[in-house]
Design a protein around this motif. Structure first.
Motif, PDB file in Angstrom:
ATOM      1  N   GLN A 153       0.827  -1.203   0.000  1.00 39.85           N
ATOM      2  CA  GLN A 153       0.000   0.000   0.000  1.00 39.85           C
ATOM      3  C   GLN A 153       0.866   1.260   0.000  1.00 39.85           C
ATOM      4  OE1 GLN A 153      -2.233   1.213   3.519  1.00 39.85           O
ATOM      5  NE2 GLN A 153      -4.019   1.674   2.230  1.00 39.85           N
ATOM      6  N   THR A 154       1.917   1.247   0.791  1.00 39.57           N
ATOM      7  CA  THR A 154       2.816   2.399   0.837  1.00 39.57           C
ATOM      8  C   THR A 154       3.426   2.680  -0.532  1.00 39.57           C
ATOM      9  OG1 THR A 154       3.367   2.080   3.171  1.00 39.57           O
ATOM     10  CG2 THR A 154       4.966   3.291   1.830  1.00 39.57           C
ATOM     11  N   TYR A 155       3.883   1.626  -1.197  1.00 40.27           N
ATOM     12  CA  TYR A 155       4.483   1.800  -2.508  1.00 40.27           C
ATOM     13  C   TYR A 155       3.458   2.304  -3.523  1.00 40.27           C
ATOM     14  CZ  TYR A 155       6.982   0.853  -6.831  1.00 40.27           C
ATOM     15  OH  TYR A 155       7.570   0.984  -8.053  1.00 40.27           O
ATOM     16  N   HIS A 156       2.289   1.717  -3.519  1.00 39.28           N
ATOM     17  CA  HIS A 156       1.273   2.118  -4.485  1.00 39.28           C
ATOM     18  C   HIS A 156       0.808   3.560  -4.277  1.00 39.28           C
ATOM     19  CE1 HIS A 156      -0.085  -2.242  -5.650  1.00 39.28           C
ATOM     20  NE2 HIS A 156       1.159  -1.957  -5.987  1.00 39.28           N
ATOM     21  N   MET A 157       0.672   3.959  -3.021  1.00 45.36           N
ATOM     22  CA  MET A 157       0.175   5.304  -2.751  1.00 45.36           C
ATOM     23  C   MET A 157       1.277   6.354  -2.851  1.00 45.36           C
ATOM     24  SD  MET A 157      -2.575   4.607   0.348  1.00 45.36           S
ATOM     25  CE  MET A 157      -3.179   6.307   0.335  1.00 45.36           C
ATOM     26  N   ASP A 158       2.420   6.080  -2.261  1.00 41.56           N
ATOM     27  CA  ASP A 158       3.467   7.101  -2.167  1.00 41.56           C
ATOM     28  C   ASP A 158       4.350   7.174  -3.414  1.00 41.56           C
ATOM     29  OD1 ASP A 158       2.412   7.467   0.300  1.00 41.56           O
ATOM     30  OD2 ASP A 158       4.120   6.686   1.428  1.00 41.56           O
ATOM     31  N   ALA A 159       4.630   6.035  -4.042  1.00 41.80           N
ATOM     32  CA  ALA A 159       5.495   6.024  -5.219  1.00 41.80           C
ATOM     33  C   ALA A 159       4.703   6.101  -6.518  1.00 41.80           C
ATOM     34  CB  ALA A 159       6.385   4.782  -5.215  1.00 41.80           C
ATOM     35  N   GLN A 160       3.587   5.379  -6.575  1.00 47.56           N
ATOM     36  CA  GLN A 160       2.789   5.365  -7.790  1.00 47.56           C
ATOM     37  C   GLN A 160       1.743   6.476  -7.836  1.00 47.56           C
ATOM     38  OE1 GLN A 160       3.517   3.329 -10.327  1.00 47.56           O
ATOM     39  NE2 GLN A 160       5.203   2.597  -9.055  1.00 47.56           N
ATOM     40  N   GLY A 161       1.413   7.026  -6.693  1.00 47.96           N
ATOM     41  CA  GLY A 161       0.428   8.097  -6.651  1.00 47.96           C
ATOM     42  C   GLY A 161      -1.005   7.606  -6.759  1.00 47.96           C
ATOM     43  N   TRP A 162      -1.229   6.316  -6.475  1.00 48.41           N
ATOM     44  CA  TRP A 162      -2.583   5.780  -6.529  1.00 48.41           C
ATOM     45  C   TRP A 162      -3.327   6.095  -5.247  1.00 48.41           C
ATOM     46  CZ3 TRP A 162      -0.814   0.263  -8.399  1.00 48.41           C
ATOM     47  CH2 TRP A 162      -0.244   0.396  -9.671  1.00 48.41           C
ATOM     48  N   ILE A 163      -4.618   5.940  -5.263  1.00 45.50           N
ATOM     49  CA  ILE A 163      -5.417   6.312  -4.089  1.00 45.50           C
ATOM     50  C   ILE A 163      -5.344   5.263  -2.985  1.00 45.50           C
ATOM     51  CG2 ILE A 163      -6.988   7.649  -5.533  1.00 45.50           C
ATOM     52  CD1 ILE A 163      -9.067   5.364  -5.072  1.00 45.50           C
ATOM     53  N   ASP A 164      -4.910   4.056  -3.302  1.00 44.21           N
ATOM     54  CA  ASP A 164      -4.942   2.947  -2.347  1.00 44.21           C
ATOM     55  C   ASP A 164      -4.161   1.786  -2.948  1.00 44.21           C
ATOM     56  OD1 ASP A 164      -5.626   1.429  -0.123  1.00 44.21           O
ATOM     57  OD2 ASP A 164      -7.772   1.356  -0.535  1.00 44.21           O
TER      58      ASP A 164
END
Length: 264
Positions: free
Chosen positions: A102-113
């Protein structure tokens, strides 16, 4: 799973259906006609797996409201995380993995979740990924819009499997948990076991790894057995087989790893 570019423009246009889905479509229709109760999704009752919700593993709140779609999914797509094949099978490790993704998806990818709907750890723990995925699975009538496979995020359920399965098979317990989860999803949404695919069926990626991808025909049969329905007939695709013989595996423009530092 392809962690770095699931929502980036694909290197080629993502077809709504794979070659395998076209070749097996006629059989799937015939099966549905012969088994109308199974197609309704309520003639059988697959065992309900223990799915750990977002709150239990310590998920952050989504950065914006998660979109719930009015449609049911049309298929299941299997991924691998392309992380280490650890021997730590604990629940704590599963929770740490879910938080790292979740951290990678939200913080690195800019996704909502988190991108995928569900994750299966190497210790066979099944976790909710994107918020509200579990609640909608329980109702069996809608799905959450996700970010796990370009072109398929509004019509499929994405399942991550912890590990890298290019040359190594899954632990037996993890595979059994995956089969149980797939059977439950098929049961809830009225999907036939033939509608289980790998990520590479839709995007230019090696995910879910050669070994796990080769296991999908067996997975479809095992899911059908859990549902009490006939095993799907596996169609062959001579063109795709030839491509695999020449190239070894599909070309990939995606990196498949979780950056160091997010997991111990």
């Amino acid at each position: 799973m392809t962690f770095s570019a699931l929502h980036q423009p694909a290197a080629r246009a993502a077809a709504p259906y794979s070659r395998r889905s076209v070749l097996t479509g006629a059989f799937a229709l015939a099966t549905a006609a012969a088994l109308p109760l199974a197609a309704a999704g309520r003639a059988y009752s697959a065992a309900t797996p223990d799915i750990i919700g977002c709150a239990a593993w310590g998920a952050r709140a989504a950065s914006e409201p998660v979109v719930v779609l009015d449609n049911r999914p049309e298929r299941i797509i299997v991924h691998h995380t392309a992380t280490a094949n650890v021997t730590d099978y604990s629940k704590q490790r599963a929770f740490a993995l879910a938080r790292a993704i979740q951290t990678y998806h939200m913080d690195a990818q800019g996704w909502i979740d988190t991108g995928q709907h569900f994750t299966v750890s190497r210790g066979a723990f099944v976790l909710e990924g994107r918020h509200n995925s579990l609640a909608e699975l329980r109702t069996g009538s809608r799905q959450v819009r996700a970010a796990h496979c370009v072109g398929q995020n509004t019509v499929s359920i994405g399942i991550e499997n912890e590990g890298t399965y290019t040359s190594e098979a899954q632990p037996a317990a993890q595979y059994a948990a995956l089969a149980d989860l797939c059977a439950h999803i098929c049961d809830q949404y009225g999907l036939p076991a033939s509608e289980i695919y790998g990520h590479r069926d839709f995007n230019a990626t090696s995910c879910p790894g050669d070994r796990l991808y080769a296991q999908l025909p067996t997975l479809r049969k095992d899911v059908a057995a859990r549902l009490g329905t006939p095993a799907p007939e596996e169609a062959t695709d001579p063109l795709e087989d030839l491509v695999r013989q020449v190239t070894g595996r599909p070309s990939s423009s995606y990196e498949e790893y979780l950056p160091a530092g997010l997991l111990p």
